[in-house]
Each structure stands twice: as structure tokens, then as C-alpha cells.
Design a protein around this motif. Structure first.
Motif, PDB file in Angstrom:
ATOM      1  N   LEU A   1       0.841  -1.192   0.000  1.00 30.01           N
ATOM      2  CA  LEU A   1       0.000   0.000   0.000  1.00 30.01           C
ATOM      3  C   LEU A   1       0.876   1.241   0.000  1.00 30.01           C
ATOM      4  CD1 LEU A   1      -2.839  -0.894   2.536  1.00 30.01           C
ATOM      5  CD2 LEU A   1      -2.723  -1.323   0.079  1.00 30.01           C
ATOM      6  N   ASP A   2       0.590   2.153  -0.907  1.00 32.58           N
ATOM      7  CA  ASP A   2       1.357   3.379  -1.013  1.00 32.58           C
ATOM      8  C   ASP A   2       0.864   4.398   0.014  1.00 32.58           C
ATOM      9  OD1 ASP A   2       3.201   5.171  -2.031  1.00 32.58           O
ATOM     10  OD2 ASP A   2       1.755   6.009  -3.461  1.00 32.58           O
ATOM     11  N   ARG A   3       1.792   5.078   0.673  1.00 33.97           N
ATOM     12  CA  ARG A   3       1.484   6.139   1.633  1.00 33.97           C
ATOM     13  C   ARG A   3       0.554   5.662   2.750  1.00 33.97           C
ATOM     14  NH1 ARG A   3       2.936  11.219   0.012  1.00 33.97           N
ATOM     15  NH2 ARG A   3       3.666  11.425  -2.149  1.00 33.97           N
TER      16      ARG A   3
ATOM     17  N   ALA B   1      -1.468  -7.903   6.228  1.00 35.06           N
ATOM     18  CA  ALA B   1      -1.909  -9.302   6.136  1.00 35.06           C
ATOM     19  C   ALA B   1      -2.588  -9.745   7.425  1.00 35.06           C
ATOM     20  CB  ALA B   1      -0.710 -10.202   5.840  1.00 35.06           C
ATOM     21  N   ARG B   2      -2.082  -9.297   8.574  1.00 34.32           N
ATOM     22  CA  ARG B   2      -2.690  -9.682   9.839  1.00 34.32           C
ATOM     23  C   ARG B   2      -4.101  -9.115   9.974  1.00 34.32           C
ATOM     24  NH1 ARG B   2      -1.301  -7.758  16.009  1.00 34.32           N
ATOM     25  NH2 ARG B   2      -2.023  -9.637  17.065  1.00 34.32           N
ATOM     26  N   VAL B   3      -4.310  -7.873   9.593  1.00 33.62           N
ATOM     27  CA  VAL B   3      -5.629  -7.264   9.701  1.00 33.62           C
ATOM     28  C   VAL B   3      -6.618  -7.936   8.747  1.00 33.62           C
ATOM     29  CG1 VAL B   3      -6.936  -5.129   9.350  1.00 33.62           C
ATOM     30  CG2 VAL B   3      -4.724  -5.060  10.519  1.00 33.62           C
ATOM     31  N   LEU B   4      -6.179  -8.202   7.524  1.00 31.68           N
ATOM     32  CA  LEU B   4      -7.069  -8.828   6.543  1.00 31.68           C
ATOM     33  C   LEU B   4      -7.470 -10.236   6.971  1.00 31.68           C
ATOM     34  CD1 LEU B   4      -5.380  -7.701   3.206  1.00 31.68           C
ATOM     35  CD2 LEU B   4      -7.591  -6.968   4.063  1.00 31.68           C
ATOM     36  N   THR B   5      -6.503 -11.052   7.340  1.00 34.54           N
ATOM     37  CA  THR B   5      -6.824 -12.418   7.739  1.00 34.54           C
ATOM     38  C   THR B   5      -7.588 -12.437   9.058  1.00 34.54           C
ATOM     39  OG1 THR B   5      -4.639 -12.600   8.791  1.00 34.54           O
ATOM     40  CG2 THR B   5      -4.856 -13.424   6.547  1.00 34.54           C
ATOM     41  N   GLY B   6      -7.292 -11.489   9.956  1.00 34.72           N
ATOM     42  CA  GLY B   6      -8.034 -11.444  11.204  1.00 34.72           C
ATOM     43  C   GLY B   6      -9.505 -11.156  10.989  1.00 34.72           C
TER      44      GLY B   6
ATOM     45  N   THR C   1     -10.202   2.108  14.215  1.00 31.80           N
ATOM     46  CA  THR C   1     -10.893   1.270  13.231  1.00 31.80           C
ATOM     47  C   THR C   1     -11.024   1.994  11.895  1.00 31.80           C
ATOM     48  OG1 THR C   1     -13.014   2.096  14.069  1.00 31.80           O
ATOM     49  CG2 THR C   1     -12.179   0.045  15.011  1.00 31.80           C
ATOM     50  N   GLN C   2     -11.115   3.325  11.909  1.00 35.28           N
ATOM     51  CA  GLN C   2     -11.216   4.076  10.663  1.00 35.28           C
ATOM     52  C   GLN C   2      -9.952   3.895   9.826  1.00 35.28           C
ATOM     53  OE1 GLN C   2     -11.975   8.224  11.223  1.00 35.28           O
ATOM     54  NE2 GLN C   2     -12.189   8.652   9.033  1.00 35.28           N
ATOM     55  N   THR C   3      -8.803   3.895  10.473  1.00 35.23           N
ATOM     56  CA  THR C   3      -7.544   3.687   9.741  1.00 35.23           C
ATOM     57  C   THR C   3      -7.514   2.298   9.119  1.00 35.23           C
ATOM     58  OG1 THR C   3      -6.348   5.194  11.202  1.00 35.23           O
ATOM     59  CG2 THR C   3      -5.045   3.585   9.982  1.00 35.23           C
ATOM     60  N   MET C   4      -7.906   1.294   9.881  1.00 33.51           N
ATOM     61  CA  MET C   4      -7.884  -0.075   9.360  1.00 33.51           C
ATOM     62  C   MET C   4      -8.940  -0.282   8.283  1.00 33.51           C
ATOM     63  SD  MET C   4      -6.939  -2.471  12.645  1.00 33.51           S
ATOM     64  CE  MET C   4      -8.089  -1.721  13.815  1.00 33.51           C
TER      65      MET C   4
ATOM     66  N   GLN D   1      -8.210  -0.595   0.447  1.00 41.49           N
ATOM     67  CA  GLN D   1      -7.057  -0.635  -0.456  1.00 41.49           C
ATOM     68  C   GLN D   1      -6.573  -2.060  -0.667  1.00 41.49           C
ATOM     69  OE1 GLN D   1      -4.048   2.624   0.232  1.00 41.49           O
ATOM     70  NE2 GLN D   1      -5.323   2.978   2.050  1.00 41.49           N
ATOM     71  N   GLY D   2      -6.630  -2.875   0.394  1.00 35.56           N
ATOM     72  CA  GLY D   2      -6.219  -4.271   0.249  1.00 35.56           C
ATOM     73  C   GLY D   2      -7.109  -5.047  -0.692  1.00 35.56           C
ATOM     74  N   ALA D   3      -8.417  -4.746  -0.659  1.00 33.23           N
ATOM     75  CA  ALA D   3      -9.338  -5.416  -1.580  1.00 33.23           C
ATOM     76  C   ALA D   3      -9.003  -5.077  -3.026  1.00 33.23           C
ATOM     77  CB  ALA D   3     -10.772  -5.022  -1.246  1.00 33.23           C
ATOM     78  N   GLU D   4      -8.733  -3.803  -3.304  1.00 33.45           N
ATOM     79  CA  GLU D   4      -8.361  -3.423  -4.659  1.00 33.45           C
ATOM     80  C   GLU D   4      -7.025  -4.043  -5.054  1.00 33.45           C
ATOM     81  OE1 GLU D   4     -10.093  -1.871  -6.941  1.00 33.45           O
ATOM     82  OE2 GLU D   4     -11.767  -1.871  -5.520  1.00 33.45           O
ATOM     83  N   LEU D   5      -6.132  -4.172  -4.083  1.00 36.04           N
ATOM     84  CA  LEU D   5      -4.828  -4.769  -4.361  1.00 36.04           C
ATOM     85  C   LEU D   5      -4.964  -6.224  -4.797  1.00 36.04           C
ATOM     86  CD1 LEU D   5      -1.697  -4.344  -4.149  1.00 36.04           C
ATOM     87  CD2 LEU D   5      -1.878  -5.278  -1.827  1.00 36.04           C
TER      88      LEU D   5
END
Length: 477
Positions: free
Chosen positions: A198-200, A209-214, A238-241, A247-251
Motif C-alpha cells: 500500500l502506497d502512503r 496481512a494480519r488485519v485482513l486475515t483477522g 478502526t477508521q484507519t484499518m 485498499q487491500g481489496a483493490e490490491l
């Protein structure tokens, strides 16, 4: 003569009396007929009420057994005993630098926090977590876009990322070389790319990866993840995550498309769907959505749509070039089967479930069906290690007679069973799916059941109360 006249008069009187009696008898017979009709109507109504009462009692008993009994569908007859993120990502394009990012990150130009809200401490000043320097050099052969001459390193820009490695957090001090062209100052200053997905963003690849899999694999909502991280010494909102998730979904969208293309290459596909709650609007109300899964027995692809209409699986299977679709008897797959002229294979587990749910209402009636289906599954267990051709020969030799016997039993029993009963529903389903249930006898690569799809759908269903989709117009992937 007087005697004869008296006899004739008496005869007339008796005839008149007999006519009156006949008329009275006819009237009483008519009344009796009306009463008999009323009796028949009341008896029919009583029979209907009794049948309805028995049906409701059976339904109530079924619900009670479902709530209090075991969830397993085992039946004993009377005669039967992490997502990998590569840290060495290929370098991206050079990034134009307008100001010193390290200074900008450490010293904000203006205070954007509301009064009374505690400010988040800069990662650069965090001494509670270990720091690790991540040097990022310019790609070899980096040249000026204006004159084509090599860029000259004029310094470095430092930024910071919060990273997770198994067991603890750490801070990456990312040092990126800055470069410029001495002949073309108007081209500006460029910085080396950083090796992050993720950029910036504040997160490193491991933390992302930990947040997505969690959230999606372990069904841990972001607010719970935030509290867990706070106990580990890191405060994240939670707003940051949420931003990281988007962004992870688009990635990973290219990965999803590649996986879907891989699944659609198979000759036989299994598919299933289930209801899924959808967060509809800002008021937080929920409506019913639909979760779909496709699998070729090696890979699985999920999709989400707003409704259950047949156009959704038809669109999802638009690129399918195979021949067989293994699904249950749901009407949502009718369109794609018809449009693509697919062979629709039936699921014996779904058929078995109909008979299994009728076991309390008709214990003797379902015994033969459950026993035959049990034998089919035992045979499939023995055929598991065979090749496709060998499995086909064994099925035709041993499984086909069992299927013939079951379908013959269904045809003989169905006229004698009330259609609205649970056994009647099972017999109706078996009749409607008769052709689909025989497909596995002609194709050795077609599984006997669709259990794999159901198991795959259980994974998101387990956590569907913990994470919800936002409203979408045409569906979401």
C-alpha cells in the motif's frame, strides 16, 4: 248397498292417509339427506382440522428436535450397528518529492486534531517498539525523463511504517534515496520506491496481512482487533484499518480475477449459495443479500450479489467452458444451465437431508431410502483412490443398481403419501431430481455430492455477524 258404500269410503280414506304418509316420508327423507350432507361436510372439515393439527404437531416436534437434538445428520437404522506478502516487491516507479517527507511527518504544518482529542505519537519518536532500518536504493539505470542522463543521488527521505512480525510489532524506518538531474532542475526531485503493498499507508505488509486475515478468515471485527493491538502497545483506530481493507481489496482484485479464470477452466464445477446480511444505508438497517461460491475441488471463488436471481450465477459463470455443474435443486441455477446447455448434476447429500428430516414423522418410510443412500456413500469411499475410468466402471457395476432400486421405491411409494408431509416432500424432490441424481453414474469425474461447496460457505457464514458488506448497485466481488 250401504255396506259396499262404506267399504269404498273406507278405502278412499285409507288411500288418502297413505298418500299423506308417503308425502311425510318423502319430506323426512329429504331432511335426512340434508342432514347426511351436513354430516359429511362436518366430517370432512374435522378430517382437515385433524390433519392440520397433526401437521402442526409434527412441525413443532421437528423444531423441538432440531433445537434439542444433535446437529449431526448421522442415522442409525434398526439393523445397523496465511496470505503471503513478499517483502521484496519489485520496485515501482520513481516518486516525485515536493518536500522532505521525514520532516513533514515529524512536524505537521498545522494541527488537524480537535481540541481535547489526544494526538497520536509519531512513529519516529516511539521508543517502546524496536526499530529496523529499511534502505531503499534507486533502481539501477534510473535516468532523467528530459535528457536521458542518469539521475544523481542528492540525499535521502525518511518515513516510518508500523510492521508486524510473528510475535511482536516493530517500526520500519524507511530510508529512500532522493535523486535529481543536474542538467534538468525543472524535472524536480525523485525518491526511490518503497517495498510495500500500500502506497502512503502507515502499515507494513505483515500488519496488512494480519488485519485482513483477522477480519475475513478469523472473523475478528476491526474494533476487537483495535483493542487487542492496544493491549500489545499499539493504538490504531478502526477508521484507519477500514482504509487498509478497502485498499487491500483493490490490491487483490487481480488475484481474484486470475483465480476465477483458473476455476472456470475446469470441466466440472460445484456451486452453492446462502443468505448474507447486508448493511443497507447509513441507518444501519440490514437486508438479505446472497453469497456464492464456485469450486473445482482445488480452488474456491466467492462472490456477493444483492439478490438471488438467476442472472447473477449466469454472469458469474459467463466464461465457463465446462460441461457439468453440480448444484442442489435451487431454481437460481436454471438460467445458466439453460443458456449454456450444461449438464446439471444433483447432490445426494441434499436428497438425503429431505429423507433425514422426515425420519421422526415416518420412521419406517425413510429407513429404506437412508439405507440405500448410506450404501452409495460407502461405495464412494471405496472408490476414492481410483482413476476416473476405474471409478466410472465401479459405479456402473455397484452404484447403478442401488440408484435404480431407490428410484423404483420412490415411484411406488409416492402415490400413497400425502404430498405436504415431509416424506411427501422428500419423494417429490427425488422425483424432480431423478435425472440429475444419475449424472455421476455416467461421468467418473463428477462427485456424488456437493458437500465441498457447503463447507466452503460455512467459513464466511460463521463470521457474517462480525462483518457486513456495504450497499452495492450491481453486486460485489
Amino acid at each position: 248397498m250401504s255396506g259396499l258404500a262404506e267399504i269404498l269410503a273406507e278405502n278412499s280414506r285409507l288411500r288418502a292417509q297413505m298418500a299423506e304418509l308417503k308425502a311425510d316420508l318423502a319430506s323426512r327423507r329429504a331432511e335426512f339427506a340434508v342432514l347426511a350432507d351436513e354430516r359429511d361436510r362436518l366430517e370432512a372439515k374435522l378430517d382437515a382440522v385433524t390433519a392440520k393439527a397433526e401437521e402442526l404437531a409434527a412441525a413443532l416436534e421437528f423444531i423441538r428436535l432440531q433445537r434439542a437434538g444433535a446437529r449431526s445428520e448421522r442415522y442409525a437404522s434398526p439393523d445397523q450397528a496465511a496470505l503471503p506478502f513478499d517483502e521484496t516487491l519489485p520496485p515501482g516507479p520513481l516518486e516525485r518529492v515536493e518536500a522532505d517527507e521525514g520532516e513533514a511527518q515529524a512536524k505537521p504544518t498545522r494541527d488537524t486534531h480537535k481540541r481535547g482529542t489526544p494526538k497520536r505519537r509519531s512513529l519516529a519518536d516511539n521508543t517502546d517498539l524496536p526499530h529496523q532500518t529499511v534502505p531503499c536504493a534507486l533502481p539501477s539505470g534510473a535516468c532523467c525523463a528530459g535528457c536521458g542522463q542518469p539521475l544523481r543521488v542528492i540525499g535521502a527521505v525518511t518515513s516510518h511504517r508500523l510492521e508486524w512480525v510473528p510475535g511482536h510489532f516493530l517500526i520500519h524506518d524507511v530510508v529512500r534515496e532522493k535523486a535529481a538531474c543536474p542538467r534538468c532542475p525543472s524535472e524536480g526531485v525523485f525518491a526511490a520506491p518503497a517495498p510495500y503493498a500500500l502506497d502512503r499507508a502507515l502499515c507494513g505488509n505483515g500488519l496488512l496481512a494480519r488485519v485482513l486475515t483477522g477480519k475475513f478468515a478469523d472473523h475478528i471485527p476491526l474494533n476487537r482487533q483495535s483493542k487487542r493491538m492496544a493491549r500489545e502497545g499499539v493504538e490504531l483506530s478502526t477508521q484507519t484499518m477500514c482504509g487498509w481493507l478497502a485498499q487491500g481489496a483493490e490490491l487483490m482484485r487481480p488475484l481474484y480475477k486470475a483465480l476465477l479464470a483458473q476455476v472456470l477452466v475446469a470441466n466440472t464445477l460445484q456451486a452453492d449459495d446462502t443468505g448474507h446480511p447486508v448493511q443497507d444505508g447509513e441507518d444501519g438497517t440490514l437486508r438479505r443479500g446472497r453469497m456464492w461460491v464456485l469450486t473445482d475441488q482445488e480452488h474456491a471463488v466467492y462472490a456477493f450479489t444483492a439478490t438471488k436471481e438467476g442472472e447473477h450465477p449466469a454472469k458469474l459463470l459467463e466464461g465457463f467452458r465446462g460441461q457439468v455443474l453440480l448444484v442442489d435443486g435451487g431454481s437460481e441455477f436454471n438460467q445458466v444451465v439453460r443458456d449454456k446447455a450444461l449438464v446439471r448434476a444433483g447432490c445426494w447429500s441434499h436428497l438425503r437431508r429431505y429423507f433425514f428430516e422426515a425420519r421422526h414423522e415416518s420412521p419406517r418410510g425413510v429407513h429404506e431410502a437412508l439405507a440405500l443412500i448410506r450404501d452409495l456413500f460407502l461405495l464412494e469411499r471405496d472408490f476414492a483412490g481410483l482413476s476416473v475410468d476405474e471409478r466410472l466402471r465401479e459405479r456402473q457395476a455397484h452404484s447403478a443398481p442401488l440408484v435404480d432400486a431407490l428410484q423404483s421405491w420412490v415411484r411406488d411409494l409416492r402415490p400413497h403419501v400425502r404430498p405436504s408431509s415431509r416424506l411427501g416432500e422428500a419423494l417429490t424432490y427425488a422425483t424432480n431430481q431423478a435425472d440429475a441424481m444419475r449424472v455421476f453414474l455416467a461421468r467418473g469425474d463428477v462427485p456424488l455430492h456437493n458437500n465441498l461447496s457447503e463447507l466452503l460457505l460455512r467459513q464466511p457464514v460463521v463470521g457474517r455477524k462480525n462483518w457486513l458488506f456495504s450497499r452495492t448497485e450491481g453486486g460485489a466481488e
